[in-house]
Design an enzyme around this catalytic site. Sequence first.
Site, mmCIF file in Angstrom:
data_model
loop_
_atom_site.group_PDB
_atom_site.id
_atom_site.type_symbol
_atom_site.label_atom_id
_atom_site.label_comp_id
_atom_site.label_asym_id
_atom_site.label_seq_id
_atom_site.Cartn_x
_atom_site.Cartn_y
_atom_site.Cartn_z
ATOM 1 N N TYR A 140 0.826 -1.284 0.060
ATOM 2 C CA TYR A 140 -0.150 -0.016 0.001
ATOM 3 C C TYR A 140 0.896 1.320 -0.043
ATOM 4 O O TYR A 140 0.344 2.400 -0.142
ATOM 5 C CB TYR A 140 -0.964 -0.003 1.204
ATOM 6 C CG TYR A 140 -1.874 -1.022 1.418
ATOM 7 C CD1 TYR A 140 -2.659 -1.602 0.046
ATOM 8 C CD2 TYR A 140 -2.774 -1.426 2.415
ATOM 9 C CE1 TYR A 140 -3.383 -2.743 -0.027
ATOM 10 C CE2 TYR A 140 -3.756 -2.214 2.372
ATOM 11 C CZ TYR A 140 -3.944 -3.095 1.093
ATOM 12 O OH TYR A 140 -5.013 -3.910 1.084
ATOM 13 N N LYS A 190 3.756 -15.205 1.357
ATOM 14 C CA LYS A 190 3.837 -16.136 0.260
ATOM 15 C C LYS A 190 5.222 -16.314 -0.226
ATOM 16 O O LYS A 190 5.547 -15.905 -1.296
ATOM 17 C CB LYS A 190 2.962 -15.448 -0.935
ATOM 18 C CG LYS A 190 1.448 -15.403 -0.672
ATOM 19 C CD LYS A 190 0.815 -16.517 -1.001
ATOM 20 C CE LYS A 190 0.676 -17.028 -2.618
ATOM 21 N NZ LYS A 190 0.020 -17.993 -2.903
ATOM 22 N N ASP A 251 -10.238 -8.986 8.184
ATOM 23 C CA ASP A 251 -11.819 -9.078 7.989
ATOM 24 C C ASP A 251 -12.524 -10.542 7.938
ATOM 25 O O ASP A 251 -13.415 -10.635 8.350
ATOM 26 C CB ASP A 251 -11.946 -8.082 6.534
ATOM 27 C CG ASP A 251 -12.076 -6.737 6.518
ATOM 28 O OD1 ASP A 251 -11.503 -6.404 7.815
ATOM 29 O OD2 ASP A 251 -12.425 -6.310 5.740
#
Length: 366
Positions: A140, A190, A251
């Site tokens: 981000y 990952k 979330d």
Amino acid sequence: MPTLLILPGDGIGPEVMAEVRKIIDWFGAKRGMAFDVSEDLVGGAAYDAHGTPLHDDTMAKAQEADAVLLGAVGGPTYDTLDFSVKPERGLLRLRKEMDLFANLRPAQCFDALADFSSLKKEVVAGLDIMIVRELTSGVYFGEPRGIVTEGNERVGINTQRYTEGEIARVARSAFELAKRRSNKVCSMEKANVMESGILWRDVVSEVHQAEYPEVELSHMYADAGAMQLTRWPKQFDVIVTDNLFGDLLSDLAAMLTGSLGMLPSASLGAPMETGRPKALYEPVHGSAPDIAGQGKANPIACILSFAMALRYSFDAGAEADRLESAVEQVLAGGLRTADLLGEDGATPVSTSEMGDAVVAALEASL
Ligand code: NAD
């Protein structure tokens, strides 16, 4: 005396915070835990008073406080404001200037609400896990970023970038938390397809070996982690992951447990001179303008955010347990705000009735 800065904010923020004030007063009067509490403005309320969503004086108070407790910001009256003074900018400024790099999102399922989950009751009843999301770096924020033209087509670019220091400090937050819980951390990335994932795994392992060998550490690819979270979430205690994966996984984990009105959060920064981390506690929900001013808001998310402050900023884990048990008892007794009601037509209690019931349950715990 530990200092606590309260920023109720907008919409239902002041309503739910009023219930937390009752609980803070109770701990002061009945448990000898007095806080030096001050209250200030943030978001639209600060804009109305000062023309800015966070006054410099408030920012300075937040930097000095042992913990900041925030209600919620925003609302339709502020939607047309310039981006630079929108209520959310106040919250973002707090997070940025306090350098709150570790976002803690617990997923805790009270037995009485297990039917609210979309998963089977036995999968979620009694669930108590914590997702630690890196909050100030990663894809981000990484450069280069943007939309550029290459040949005759546009290309969208974002960069996943982590330094060793950024990984190490959030790993430390996760290990410290695990020591106060079940001593177990699962790190998710990952590493099979991303170099930043390989570095993430290496650095978390190095911090573990050098500083926290007594904590149990495992690693999981984040996609497998998402599957395991929905298959059998109780296998986890603390999960630490990067900004992007943490956004998704927190979330997902939060919704295992039901209503938005139940979800607390914390954002922690580096330890201050006192040894306490800089900390901002807030419910996950927003200012809920659709129900603001009607006494319908569920104050539990904000109350549980204060419980997190007791545990992580004030070394009062036993008192945090007491508060969480009080909430659990109130729910087990059948009390529900409107957001927690099913189709059975029961009468909901108001925000203040819920707060009073939690105080009564605290009183009964003595
Ligand atoms: P919201 O979380 O405010 O509300 C979503 C829905 O959940 C609404 O129907 C609301 O009534 C309900 N709800 C939320 N909290 C509840 C509670 N404690 N008890 C009962 N019901 C509850 O999200 P939104 O509607 O998308 O946003 C409203 C405003 O809040 C916007 O201005 C948004 O920018 C702001 N917002 C602020 C924060 C924050 O302060 N951290 C977070 C999200 C949204």
